[in-house]
Design an enzyme around this catalytic site. Sequence first.
Site, PDB file in Angstrom:
ATOM      1  N   SER A  85       0.802  -1.215   0.000  1.00 43.44           N
ATOM      2  CA  SER A  85       0.000   0.000   0.000  1.00 43.44           C
ATOM      3  C   SER A  85       0.838   1.269   0.000  1.00 43.44           C
ATOM      4  O   SER A  85       0.402   2.302  -0.512  1.00 43.44           O
ATOM      5  CB  SER A  85      -0.932   0.009   1.214  1.00 43.44           C
ATOM      6  OG  SER A  85      -0.183  -0.113   2.413  1.00 43.44           O
ATOM      7  N   HIS A  89      -1.461   4.679   7.690  1.00 39.63           N
ATOM      8  CA  HIS A  89      -0.833   4.985   6.403  1.00 39.63           C
ATOM      9  C   HIS A  89      -0.466   6.465   6.336  1.00 39.63           C
ATOM     10  O   HIS A  89      -1.058   7.286   7.031  1.00 39.63           O
ATOM     11  CB  HIS A  89      -1.776   4.634   5.249  1.00 39.63           C
ATOM     12  CG  HIS A  89      -2.005   3.170   5.108  1.00 39.63           C
ATOM     13  ND1 HIS A  89      -2.990   2.501   5.798  1.00 39.63           N
ATOM     14  CD2 HIS A  89      -1.364   2.240   4.362  1.00 39.63           C
ATOM     15  CE1 HIS A  89      -2.955   1.212   5.480  1.00 39.63           C
ATOM     16  NE2 HIS A  89      -1.982   1.020   4.609  1.00 39.63           N
ATOM     17  N   ASP A 109      -6.472   7.119   8.924  1.00 44.86           N
ATOM     18  CA  ASP A 109      -6.471   5.873   9.685  1.00 44.86           C
ATOM     19  C   ASP A 109      -5.314   5.804  10.678  1.00 44.86           C
ATOM     20  O   ASP A 109      -5.193   4.829  11.414  1.00 44.86           O
ATOM     21  CB  ASP A 109      -6.460   4.654   8.763  1.00 44.86           C
ATOM     22  CG  ASP A 109      -5.177   4.519   7.950  1.00 44.86           C
ATOM     23  OD1 ASP A 109      -4.272   5.379   8.092  1.00 44.86           O
ATOM     24  OD2 ASP A 109      -5.070   3.554   7.167  1.00 44.86           O
TER      25      ASP A 109
END
Length: 368
Positions: free
Chosen positions: A75, A240, A237
């Site tokens: 990611s 990240h 979040d």
Amino acid sequence: MGRAAAARKLAAAAAYGGGGLSVVGAGLYGLLRFEATVARKTIGDPREDPPPDSTGWYGRGRPGPAYKVVLLGDSLAAGYGVESVEQTPGALLASGLAVHADRRVYLRTLAVVGAKSSDLPPQVDRALPVEPDVAVIVVGGNDVTHTVKPSESVQHLAEAVRRFRAAGCEVVVGTCPDLGTVKPVPPPLKQIARSWSRRLAAGQTIAVVEEDGRTVSLGSVLGPEFEAAPALLFGPDQFHPSAHGYEQMAASLLPSMLAALGETPEDERLPEAFRGERVLPIAQAAIEAVRTPGTELGGTEVAGNRRGVRGRWVELRHRRRRPGTDTVGPESAEDHAPTVPAHLTAVDGGAAGGADGDGAVGTSATGS
């Protein structure tokens, strides 16, 4: 890989001792499981929509031949959490490369949200037909959160680098970031996450350099800068990076991409002692790189020899960051239809997507 495995063991033992969840007692193990559950609830479920796909052409109006770049990993490489393609690491790197090398750039983003090192082989399979000049790989965070043994993670990464180098492609690897700075992760889980992250990063560094790739320490991506300004550099979040955080990551990787392609100024070709740059044995250099975010390591020779009595010789570099550029998204394929080979214009359905999201640090007893 015998020497590389021995060096990995030496680096991990010298820097961090044993550790890992295999030495955690039953009582502490239960606490860690509870803390991991709380952290996962704080981070929340992964977004269903994949990050914007940065695959395409960059550097409109610049001369050719174009540099071909592939971006692989998890990611962090895909740009999870950003809203526009211009904010993705791929667009940041490709735009920067086009400006500073004054060349056209074709980028193929193959990173998958939730990917672990064991998921690299299919990404490499899709990348090699592009015949890339440089591959950028960012992976490792999910190996920590899923408690994959560092030795297994490193083996998969080393094989990916080996395949690219065999194809004549340069490789730049952003090593595992320091997950101990993630705000939702409380102690003592935080300390274990930090130790595991750093051990993996040291092992990645040695394995990649042994395969003639370059590494850049990404401790800074979730490290001191993030710890000092979490509201600015972490995304919603709290796990990240934010768009600004991805800018910091790309700024760390871009100088090493340019160096791998031979696009560095003449006065930066040799290590600069006043910047702390020097030649070291590989295990010692790996330890220093993990402790100093933004450090690049690459193989070199001393008196015509690649190895000394303490293993592979490496250059430890702290490359100057390049001035910021205006980041753009990829150009439309129609602009290049007459000249672009079909295997470059077809975008893989697996790029920058994936159902598995990153999560908080797990507590499986399978960890090393």
